[in-house]
Design an enzyme around this catalytic site. Structure first.
Site, PDB file in Angstrom:
ATOM      1  N   CYS A   1     -81.642 -50.021 -50.864  1.00 44.22           N
ATOM      2  CA  CYS A   1     -82.415 -48.461 -50.937  1.00 44.22           C
ATOM      3  C   CYS A   1     -83.821 -48.798 -51.218  1.00 44.22           C
ATOM      4  O   CYS A   1     -83.666 -50.150 -51.941  1.00 44.22           O
ATOM      5  CB  CYS A   1     -81.760 -47.499 -51.745  1.00 44.22           C
TER       6      CYS A   1
ATOM      7  N   ASP B   1     -82.227 -47.433 -37.003  1.00 43.85           N
ATOM      8  CA  ASP B   1     -82.864 -46.531 -35.087  1.00 43.85           C
ATOM      9  C   ASP B   1     -82.177 -46.533 -34.113  1.00 43.85           C
ATOM     10  O   ASP B   1     -81.966 -46.804 -32.842  1.00 43.85           O
ATOM     11  CB  ASP B   1     -84.047 -47.832 -34.658  1.00 43.85           C
TER      12      ASP B   1
END
Length: 343
Positions: A112, A214
């Site tokens: 994160c 992505d």
């Protein structure tokens, strides 16, 4: 990245005793992968779903948000819970407590990039301290009898891309699978994910590696798997408003054919199910509000998306949100321009 794609011939990945049914995994995302969204993605083909990040500090678990993040009632296994923190003993205790509550896989967050997480020396901030990384991994693995997995980035910054070294520490500590987001912490979500480091990590370790970053289509998933030789792809933002991506990836990898996109009626049916689950899980007041961000993602690629979101975001009742979805299915332009009768 090469455009040549070959179908994966390696066996489907395993995490300890659990054989995954396919190579498409839902990534843990704070504020996104709650129980309603996890269940929806699983129904639509995700081979594994991972919970929202739960703090390792059990003293904070009394909050409504934490209780909901720890709620896995009715979910099929394996139930995979992600924990975050920076103290080995606290993370070990959090792992034990989550297993006691039904977790069958424990995932450690070292990926994160959020400031509020990194400022507490957790998430991807841990990548700067390999000694602490090793201590955390060894402590958590020793604490529980279920598989422990790890999610990382390629490093802290471009000058400190130590993903290979962290992966080797993970394998030595007994981590059962590793997810790698193809960006450094410094990049956050800017620029393009790179897959060379993921490919190098896959070469450096023998544990299952999941490529993340992505991946927004079945064709992209196949290219990333072919290029990196990873065992599976982990889908995060590509699933927001697009939970069908999992069945599309599974179908493409299995057959080489592109699955038809869902019809307007199918989209509406899924949105209705999602809304109903949100209203039930959170209650009417919070469910209506939390639905706004999810429906915003469903609307993001539509013409007049901003106008549609504005119309939806003023709705205050579950029934009005459902009427909006019905109107969306048959006349979205009219809904965007004048609201139809959805409100």
């Amino acid at each position: 990245m090469s455009t040549h794609v070959s179908s994966p011939v390696t066996p489907l990945p395993r995490i300890g005793p659990y054989a995954l049914p396919n190579r498409a995994i839902l990534a843990p995302m704070a504020g996104v992968t709650d129980r309603p969204f996890r269940q929806l993605c699983r129904e639509l083909g995700a081979g594994l779903v991972v919970s929202e990040m739960v703090t390792a500090d059990a003293r904070l678990w009394h909050t409504r948000k934490s209780r909901q993040r720890l709620d896995h009632a009715g979910e099929p296994g394996p139930r995979d819970v992600q924990i975050a923190g920076g103290d080995p003993e606290m993370l070990a205790e959090a792992a034990r407590l989550n297993v006691a509550q039904g977790a069958e896989i424990v995932d450690i967050n070292m990926g994160c990039p959020a400031k509020k997480v990194c400022n507490k020396a957790a998430g991807s901030a841990l990548l700067r301290d390999e000694r602490l990384v090793a201590a955390i991994l060894e402590s958590v693995v020793a604490a529980v009898d279920v598989p422990v997995t790890l999610k990382i980035r390629t490093g802290w910054c471009s000058e400190s891309r130590n993903g290979i070294r962290v992966a080797q520490l993970a394998e030595a500590a007994g981590i059962q699978a590793l997810a790698v987001h193809g960006r450094t912490r410094e990049q956050r979500y800017r620029g393009d994910a790179e897959y060379d480091t993921i490919a190098a990590i896959k070469q450096a370790v023998s544990l299952p590696v999941f490529a993340n970053g992505d991946i927004d289509s079945a064709e992209k998933a196949a290219r990333v798997l072919d290029y990196t030789k990873a065992d599976a792809v982990m889908i995060g933002r590509g699933a927001q408003g697009n939970p069908w991506i999992f069945r599309e990836i599974e179908h493409y990898l299995r057959t080489g054919d592109t699955l038809a996109r869902p019809t307007p009626a199918e989209i509406a049916a899924v949105m209705h199910r999602h809304l109903e689950a949100l209203h039930t899980f959170y209650g009417e007041h919070m469910g209506v509000r939390i639905a706004r961000k999810h429906v915003g993602w469903y609307l993001a690629t539509r013409p007049q998306a901003a106008a549609l979101r504005a119309r939806f975001n003023v709705l205050e009742q579950p029934s009005a949100q459902h009427r909006f979805v019905d109107a969306l299915a048959y006349d979205a332009p009219a809904l965007a321009s004048n609201g139809s009768n959805a409100a």
